[in-house]
Design a protein around this motif. Structure first.
Motif, PDB file in Angstrom:
ATOM      1  N   LYS A   1       2.746  15.416  -1.822  1.00  0.00           N
ATOM      2  CA  LYS A   1       4.186  15.641  -1.995  1.00  0.00           C
ATOM      3  C   LYS A   1       4.469  17.090  -2.355  1.00  0.00           C
ATOM      4  CE  LYS A   1       5.522  10.954  -3.243  1.00  0.00           C
ATOM      5  NZ  LYS A   1       5.825  10.033  -4.325  1.00  0.00           N
ATOM      6  N   TYR A   2       3.616  17.647  -3.175  1.00  0.00           N
ATOM      7  CA  TYR A   2       3.814  19.043  -3.578  1.00  0.00           C
ATOM      8  C   TYR A   2       3.767  19.962  -2.354  1.00  0.00           C
ATOM      9  CZ  TYR A   2       2.958  23.591  -5.705  1.00  0.00           C
ATOM     10  OH  TYR A   2       3.036  24.917  -6.054  1.00  0.00           O
ATOM     11  N   ILE A   3       2.723  19.788  -1.559  1.00  0.00           N
ATOM     12  CA  ILE A   3       2.568  20.637  -0.360  1.00  0.00           C
ATOM     13  C   ILE A   3       3.741  20.402   0.591  1.00  0.00           C
ATOM     14  CG2 ILE A   3       1.096  21.134   1.663  1.00  0.00           C
ATOM     15  CD1 ILE A   3      -0.328  21.937  -0.851  1.00  0.00           C
ATOM     16  N   PHE A   4       4.077  19.146   0.808  1.00  0.00           N
ATOM     17  CA  PHE A   4       5.160  18.826   1.720  1.00  0.00           C
ATOM     18  C   PHE A   4       6.489  19.407   1.240  1.00  0.00           C
ATOM     19  CE2 PHE A   4       8.362  15.934   3.652  1.00  0.00           C
ATOM     20  CZ  PHE A   4       8.123  16.282   4.968  1.00  0.00           C
ATOM     21  N   GLY A   5       6.719  19.294  -0.053  1.00  0.00           N
ATOM     22  CA  GLY A   5       7.954  19.842  -0.634  1.00  0.00           C
ATOM     23  C   GLY A   5       8.039  21.350  -0.413  1.00  0.00           C
ATOM     24  N   LYS A   6       6.919  22.023  -0.657  1.00  0.00           N
ATOM     25  CA  LYS A   6       6.884  23.474  -0.444  1.00  0.00           C
ATOM     26  C   LYS A   6       7.185  23.803   1.026  1.00  0.00           C
ATOM     27  CE  LYS A   6       5.757  25.370  -4.411  1.00  0.00           C
ATOM     28  NZ  LYS A   6       6.680  26.310  -5.055  1.00  0.00           N
ATOM     29  N   TRP A   7       6.504  23.069   1.893  1.00  0.00           N
ATOM     30  CA  TRP A   7       6.680  23.326   3.340  1.00  0.00           C
ATOM     31  C   TRP A   7       8.138  23.057   3.764  1.00  0.00           C
ATOM     32  CZ3 TRP A   7       8.094  20.039   7.374  1.00  0.00           C
ATOM     33  CH2 TRP A   7       7.989  20.598   8.656  1.00  0.00           C
ATOM     34  N   LEU A   8       8.689  21.976   3.245  1.00  0.00           N
ATOM     35  CA  LEU A   8      10.066  21.623   3.599  1.00  0.00           C
ATOM     36  C   LEU A   8      11.029  22.742   3.189  1.00  0.00           C
ATOM     37  CD1 LEU A   8      11.616  19.229   4.852  1.00  0.00           C
ATOM     38  CD2 LEU A   8      12.060  18.426   2.525  1.00  0.00           C
ATOM     39  N   GLY A   9      10.804  23.283   2.032  1.00  0.00           N
ATOM     40  CA  GLY A   9      11.670  24.364   1.553  1.00  0.00           C
ATOM     41  C   GLY A   9      11.584  25.589   2.460  1.00  0.00           C
ATOM     42  N   VAL A  10      10.336  25.999   2.766  1.00  0.00           N
ATOM     43  CA  VAL A  10      10.163  27.205   3.605  1.00  0.00           C
ATOM     44  C   VAL A  10      10.687  26.944   5.020  1.00  0.00           C
ATOM     45  CG1 VAL A  10       8.517  28.891   4.493  1.00  0.00           C
ATOM     46  CG2 VAL A  10       8.160  27.891   2.251  1.00  0.00           C
ATOM     47  N   ALA A  11      10.362  25.748   5.557  1.00  0.00           N
ATOM     48  CA  ALA A  11      10.819  25.429   6.919  1.00  0.00           C
ATOM     49  C   ALA A  11      12.343  25.353   6.951  1.00  0.00           C
ATOM     50  CB  ALA A  11      10.195  24.127   7.382  1.00  0.00           C
ATOM     51  N   GLY A  12      12.936  24.831   5.870  1.00  0.00           N
ATOM     52  CA  GLY A  12      14.412  24.781   5.801  1.00  0.00           C
ATOM     53  C   GLY A  12      15.002  26.171   5.778  1.00  0.00           C
ATOM     54  N   LEU A  13      14.378  27.032   4.976  1.00  0.00           N
ATOM     55  CA  LEU A  13      14.845  28.424   4.929  1.00  0.00           C
ATOM     56  C   LEU A  13      14.747  29.061   6.317  1.00  0.00           C
ATOM     57  CD1 LEU A  13      15.637  30.958   3.193  1.00  0.00           C
ATOM     58  CD2 LEU A  13      13.197  31.409   3.027  1.00  0.00           C
ATOM     59  N   ASN A  14      13.624  28.807   6.992  1.00  0.00           N
ATOM     60  CA  ASN A  14      13.455  29.323   8.361  1.00  0.00           C
ATOM     61  C   ASN A  14      14.566  28.824   9.277  1.00  0.00           C
ATOM     62  OD1 ASN A  14      11.123  30.640   7.740  1.00  0.00           O
ATOM     63  ND2 ASN A  14       9.779  28.980   8.385  1.00  0.00           N
TER      64      ASN A  14
END
Lengths: 664, 748
Positions: A266-279
């Protein structure tokens, strides 16, 4: 009443439900009004276009130049249909409708975020600054940049707020993603890139050379608007995705997360979701800006036009600049290659080869004894036959003059191109023995089109790609294109004076040396697919950055992820370079370090082959189709890559002991 | 002495030694860096562009970055993605402006590769011109004495525009001619003899009326004077007793007397027939261009020299434009072209600014101010917009002859010669391999050869810039479609220039190798080129009826001591009579060569008109005319009719169609060109002697040139136009035919 109190009351007002509903009604009303105006304008514009086309049609018989810009090919009906198809772009309201839709959506987001009055106030202040700058010629460019920066910043902040709302759901994943977004605008590193991106995009239109042909301006803008934005966001993604994980570990902030019941996945996914959302937000802002400005440029006068879509010369259907823009740039084209003279598995070919080998064995008994040797002979013979089929022999000198030698080419399965009313493009490149750039060759094309044979000449230097835009009636009704190419030799070949012929054969590369390109779709849909693929790439990069940061420090993780990313981006270049990379010296001895380098390069180019073949920005700039199939393939490959890297990151993260309470 | 003091003294000594050593080597370093082109400009005071600062800021990364850009630009060019290749080249030139190969690559891309991707003539020209501008206006500013850049610039003019390899070369030639008509105005029309208008130009220049005083050699002045009667030249001869001016030129009083004589008899219409020598032709061009070269450098200086110009400039700035630059010259030339044409009455339909400009041109108060202002603006435009040096241009005119700057070879000659001259200052034994003098000099010779072959230019500016006589604000003449006339024919005034320059360049070539050393090689390109050149010149002069000059050059060819000796029998083959020699020339397929065709047809027609009609020798006229017709037929059949598929984009004009396929038009247009350059008395004589069909051409052009002038009686000596040029029968039908021809030109 004090200013502070007034502001507080206004803030309360913009957050109230009644205000939001009223403001939304105003926004929707304005949108409807705008769309209506666009529709009415389109109808008026369509009538004007039809009138002009009718006038052109009526006079074209009298005009010798009638189809000049369509390379003087085929029948007039076909040329007119092609021009009509292009002229329809003039009244196509899609661009303006999109602008109204996008603007309205952002405005609604702003209203429902409770920021309507704030943004209105900012817009007023901006207006006070920008309008005076606009009034003076010398400061107008600053006004443009200022307005661009404000529009892009407003869109970005509104969409970020919207994303925060979207991530406001429960659970650790969304919470981490929200934190990432907050970090993105707080961290100097990412903020720097965001500001850089906004300023670069706003300044880009001002850097276009107004003297340049419209098609080149648009190509440059697409290249630097899309490609440049991608690279800036990619750098941001690389650094930010690594930083967001690595800095938390370095600064021990991660303790606060991992000491809670948050799984590594969940931690990794959350981080990725944030960066991908920013992208996604950054790409959406940039893509909208690029798209709208391209639509704006499209309705500017091209070279040879007095107004957009209206050629300066009477009797000319369309200016060449406009024709090329609409058919070669703002288009989604596919490529067809000529049919080989025969296939490698052709039974006749293989049988005749067997006979040849039999006869050769009578002289040389050991010749091609094994199956592998036989296959090698097949490959070599096929290759030399293909090269021969793509060679334009020099003219033959006869007592009556020079006689050019025809070379036949055939393209099949072009029914779609024939049915369409859009012009097609022939793209070719010839090589000579010396490829001297000062030599020019006269190449003739004799098309066996549906309107009868038609011939045209092109003057070209060796090793330079040339294109010809032609009406699609050069393709026969059954979807077959047949033509002959003649090499009329070098321009300066004065064989009749010198008695010595200078012109030699010209070679067409069998891989891409001769192509037919035809349009199968709209550039706008292509643009959307390109942006989607770019986002997929960024999302994969984000996961790569996060993954490396799970076990490496910031600089090392950045370096590792950066090298992998650059390797992927350079894989196509690497594959091309390997074709001419020699690992043996003149005596045939292996150079070991070159061998090692080649093996590494081969691994990289093979591993990222599909990634490299996507080339979304190049396709967009060249007006090449990024098909749904290619997009789906890209999606699968990149999603798979992201998943694998995600899995690796989770595995590593699980093994990390990030929060150990030492008891001291 | 304390230890520290000792150390300090030692340090001081070392410091002083270093300063002294630095002072010693810095001079050598500076000169070496200049010689090896390691400085941005030749004058360190000149400011560096911002991009150079960026390049410096990139530090060691710059080389790597430029390498990457360079590789990518090449790849993009190969892939046909020229727009991006251009952007990258621009970036490279900004980062490394002293890397000549990138400038050349970039310019070549535009002029050669990108231009041919378009079938639109205007777009093609734009790219070719962009390539020229890049080298001329940017590259040379950063690399003022780089030979490669000068050579490539000359090559674009010579090969791309002056040559015939590009389908659109005819359009390029017209565009360049139009551009330079605007920049410098139309040059003097050189006929076979000194006309009254040329005599006026010469006279004004001898007096220095427009700020430039021509220095005429004394023997040339005497040659002119000898043509006058002894009574007429008495005043001039009286002044000869006072000796000569510097370099054997005429003194001021002698020049004044000669000017007085020319003017008096020119105005009276009693000017004797003074054949133009090569020198006099060049001097007339010098007289024409000199005032531009001598014009004031600044506006302040202009106002000081000619106070009237201040009011004129203020009026222009208030009513026409604030910028006195290239676009101003364009507007001026266009307005004048309309005003001086038969379409003068259309001026009320032009825009308000052009109308205001026209009113100012016509304003008598500014009659003296206009030439002064125009000369100044032309000078500034040459320097600021074209990066050219007027003083150098006039020096080359003096050196080479009547250079018509509307011709591409003129620019090739200017830039290649300039490149060689500046590079020679940097060359020394150890770096001479870096300089390709031999090939650049060969280009100089090619440019001179082109000026001989095509340097006499007849160009109709008006019909080129207004193909439909349409101005920005509406049609001037609906349905009127006339295209420009562009006839480039041999200019015999360059024959001797070629020989003189050849020897200079051969001398230099021998310093850099043995390629052109006739003593050590049996075959040199210079000798071969000169032999062919002489053969062409002999044929041309022979056809034109100048048998004496043809014999002179034939003799020169036979006795040429630097001739190639690889073919020993040549001496015997050449040693024939002039008639046989000319006949022998056509045992080969010479009529297939475009420049030979132009030269032969033009010369035969000129011979027919000048030596036949003007002198009343009907046999000579018939013989030359029949020869021109036969040659034309052979060339058209071989090089034009069978080549239509090779036409420029199917426009109906074959690439080698340097002469029109209709002989009637060729003969008629040559006749029109000639008759309009003659004085009225000679024009009348030629007109009377001409056959009826040619007279129709003559009537048509003279009616437009003279008949529609505001005061035709002045030109006609008080007589009515139809008395001098009686209307031939069938003019109505002829007018219709002319309209068709001119329409045909436009569509081509």
């Amino acid at each position: 009443m004090r200013l502070g109190e007034t502001l507080r009351r206004l803030d309360r007002l913009q957050h109230s439900l009644g205000f939001k509903i009223a403001a939304s009604a105003v926004v929707v009303g304005l949108m409807l009004f705008g769309l209506g105006a666009v529709a009415l304008d389109a109808i008026g514009s369509r009538e004007a276009v039809e009138e002009r086309l009718a006038a052109v049609e009526a006079t074209q018989e009298e005009q010798a130049d009638g189809r000049e810009s369509l390379a003087r090919a085929g029948d007039d009906a076909s040329a007119l249909a092609a021009v009509q198809r292009i002229a329809e772009q003039q009244d196509n309201p899609t661009g303006r409708a999109f602008a109204i839709g996008a603007g309205g959506f952002v405005a609604l987001v702003i209203v429902w975020l409770g920021l309507a009055l704030t943004y209105l106030g900012i817009a007023l202040v901006a207006g006070v600054v920008v309008v005076p700058l606009w009034l003076f010629e010398s400061t107008r460019s600053f006004a443009l940049i200022g307005a661009g920066v404000l529009a892009l910043s407003a869109s970005f902040t509104a969409l970020m707020q919207f994303l925060r709302l979207a991530f406001s759901g429960p659970g650790p994943v969304f919470a981490i993603a929200r934190n990432v977004l907050a970090e993105a605008v707080r961290l100097k590193l990412s903020l720097l890139f965001i500001v850089l991106l906004v300023f670069a995009l706003a300044a880009l239109p001002g850097l276009l050379d107004g003297e340049r042909q419209l098609r080149f301006r648009i190509q440059s803008f697409l290249q630097y608007g899309t490609g440049g934005a991608f690279w800036i966001i990619a750098l941001l993604t690389l650094l930010f995705s690594v930083a967001t994980v690595a800095f938390e570990q370095r600064d021990k902030l991660i303790w606060q997360t991992v000491t809670k019941p948050v799984s590594p996945a969940k931690y990794i996914f959350g981080k990725w979701l944030g960066v991908a959302g920013l992208n996604a937000v950054l790409l959406a802002v940039c893509a909208s800006g690029v798209f709208l400005f391209v639509e704006y440029l499209r309705v500017q006068p091209a070279a040879g036009e007095i107004r957009a879509f209206e050629p300066a010369s009477t009797g000319v259907l369309i200016s060449e600049d406009r024709l090329k823009l609409e058919t070669e740039v703002l288009s989604a084209r596919v490529t067809a290659e000529p049919e080989p003279p025969f296939r490698m598995d052709d039974p006749g070919f293989r049988e005749s080869l067997r006979e040849y080998i039999e006869s050769r064995r009578r002289i040389e008994p050991g010749f091609a004894q094994t199956d592998a040797e036989f296959e090698e002979v097949v490959r070599d013979t096929f290759r030399s036959a293909t090269v021969h089929a793509m060679t334009l022999e020099p003219p033959i000198i006869t007592p009556t003059g020079a006689q050019a030698v025809p070379r036949y080419f055939r393209f099949e399965n072009l029914e779609g191109a024939r049915r369409s009313t859009r012009p097609v493009t022939i793209r070719f490149k010839v090589n000579s023995d010396e490829n001297n750039p000062t030599h020019f060759y006269d190449i003739e094309f004799l098309f066996m089109g549906s309107s009868g044979p038609f011939s045209t000449h092109r003057k070209t230097a060796a090793a330079v790609t040339q294109t010809m835009t032609l009406p699609n009636d050069i393709i026969q009704a059954n979807g077959v294109l047949e033509f002959y190419m003649y090499n009329h030799g070098r321009d300066d070949d004065r064989w009749w004076e010198t008695g010595m012929q200078l012109s030699g054969p010209l070679y067409i590369d069998e891989n891409g040396g001769l192509q037919l390109l035809y349009s199968v779709g709209d550039y706008r849909a292509n643009f959307m697919r390109v942006i989607f693929v770019l986002w997929l790439k960024l999302a994969a990069l984000a996961m790569l950055g996060i993954c490396t940061a799970t076990f490496l420090s910031f600089p090392v993780a950045t370096l590792v992820a950066g090298v992998i990313f650059l390797s992927a981006e350079a894989a196509g270049f690497l594959a091309g370079s390997l074709e001419s990379y020699r690992i043996r010296d003149h005596d045939g001895n292996l150079i070991w370090w070159k061998y090692v380098a080649e093996q590494i390069a081969l691994v990289i180019s093979d591993f990222f082959r599909i990634y490299a073949s996507l080339r979304p920005t190049s396709r967009l700039v060249d007006g090449r189709l990024l098909s749904l199939g290619d997009t789906a393939l890209g999606l699968v490959v990149l999603a798979l890559f992201t998943l694998v890297v995600y899995a690796v990151a989770v595995l590593i993260f699980r093994r990390r002991e990030l929060a150990i309470y030492s008891g001291q | 002495m304390q230890r520290n003091t000792v150390l300090q003294l030692i340090a001081l000594g070392v410091f002083a030694s270093c300063v002294a050593a630095a002072g010693f080597v810095s001079t050598r370093l500076t000169s070496s860096s200049s010689r090896h082109q390691l400085v941005y400009t030749e004058h360190t005071a000149e400011g560096l562009p911002a991009a150079v600062g960026l390049g410096v800021a990139l530090g060691p990364v710059r080389g790597f970055f430029v390498n990457f850009l360079w590789m990518r630009a090449n790849q993009l060019k190969d892939d046909g993605r020229f727009h991006e290749a251009m952007n990258l080249s621009r970036a490279i030139t900004a980062l490394q402006p002293r890397y000549p190969h990138v400038w050349v690559f970039h310019a070549w891309n535009m002029a050669y590769n990108i231009s041919v991707t378009s079938s639109d003539r205007h777009e093609r020209w734009q790219w070719v011109n962009n390539g020229i501008q890049l080298l001329r206006n940017d590259a040379i500013r950063f690399n003022n004495s780089d030979l490669l850049i000068h050579k490539e610039l000359g090559w674009i003019f010579l090969h791309k525009i002056s040559g015939v390899t590009d389908d659109a070369n005819q359009f390029y030639k017209r565009e360049l001619a139009a551009e330079w008509t605007e920049v410098l105005g139309e040059p003097p029309r050189l006929g076979p003899v000194l006309s009254a208008s040329l005599a006026r130009t010469l006279s004004e220049s001898l007096r220095g009326t427009h700020g430039y005083r021509l220095q005429l050699p004394r023997n040339e002045g005497e040659r002119i004077a000898r043509r006058f009667t002894s009574v007429a030249r008495a005043d001039f001869e009286q002044t000869l007793e006072e000796g000569v001016g510097p370099d054997n030129t005429l003194t001021r009083r002698q020049a004044e007397a000669l000017a007085e004589m020319l003017e008096r008899f020119g105005v009276a219409g009693e000017l004797p027939r003074i054949p133009l020598s090569q020198y006099l032709a060049g001097a007339l061009y010098e007289a024409w261009f000199g005032p531009v070269a001598a014009a004031p450098e600044t506006m302040a200086e202009l106002y000081q020299r000619n106070p009237q110009t201040r009011a004129l400039v203020e009026a222009i700035r208030a009513n026409v434009t604030t910028n006195l630059d290239r676009t101003f010259l364009q507007r001026y030339t266009r307005t004048r072209a309309i005003a001086n044409s038969v379409y003068r009455d259309r001026l009320d339909q032009v825009g308000p600014r052009s109308r205001a400009l026209f009113d100012l041109v016509e304003d008598e108060r500014f009659a003296d101010a206009w030439p002064a202002l125009l000369n100044h603006v032309r000078r500034r435009v040459l320097i600021d917009h074209y990066n050219m040096e007027p003083s150098r241009m006039i020096r080359y005119t003096r050196r080479f002859g009547p250079i018509d700057w509307r011709h591409p070879a003129a620019h090739a000659l200017y830039w290649t010669t300039r490149g060689v001259e500046l590079s020679l200052r940097r060359v020394e034994d150890r770096n001479q391999d870096d300089f390709d003098f031999i090939n650049t000099d060969r280009q100089v010779m090619h440019a001179l050869q082109e000026l001989y072959r095509f340097g006499d230019l007849y160009f109709s500016y008006l019909y080129h810039v207004f193909p439909s006589l349409r101005l920005d604000r509406g049609q001037l003449a609906d349905g009127m479609v006339i295209d420009s006339l562009y006839r480039a024919v041999p200019n015999a005034y360059f024959i001797d220039t070629y020989a003189q320059t050849l020897e200079e360049l051969r001398e230099r070539a021998n310093q850099f190798g043995i390629f052109e050393d006739y003593r050590r090689r049996t075959y040199t390109l210079y000798s071969a080129g000169y032999e062919n050149f002489l053969k062409d010149a002999i044929r041309f002069l022979y056809r034109r009826g100048e048998i004496e000059r043809a014999n002179y050059y034939h003799e020169k060819l036979i006795t040429y001591d630097k001739r190639n000796v690889h073919y020993a029998a040549l001496t015997y083959e050449l040693a024939t009579s002039i008639d046989e020699f000319v006949r022998e020339q056509f045992s080969e397929d010479r009529f297939k060569t475009h420049y030979v065709a132009v030269s032969e047809i033009e010369a035969a027609l000129q011979g027919a008109f000048i030596n036949g009609l003007l002198t009343g020798n009907d046999t000579l006229f018939q013989r030359n005319f029949a020869y021109a017709r036969a040659f034309h037929r052979a060339y058209v059949r071989e090089q034009v009719e069978g080549m239509d598929l090779a036409a420029a984009g199917g426009r109906g004009r074959a690439r080698m169609e340097v002469v029109d396929r209709d002989f009637r038009w060729v003969a008629g247009s040559t006749f029109m060109d000639l008759i309009s350059t003659l004085d009225i008395s000679d024009a009348e004589r030629v007109y009377d002697a001409a056959p009826e069909d040619l007279r129709r051409f003559g009537y048509w052009i003279m009616q437009r040139e003279v008949g529609s002038a505001r005061n035709p009686e002045i030109a006609l000596g008080g007589r009515e136009f139809n008395d001098v040029f009686p209307e031939p029968p069938g003019m109505d039908e002829f007018e219709r035919w002319m309209d068709e021809q001119l329409t045909r030109f436009r569509s081509n």
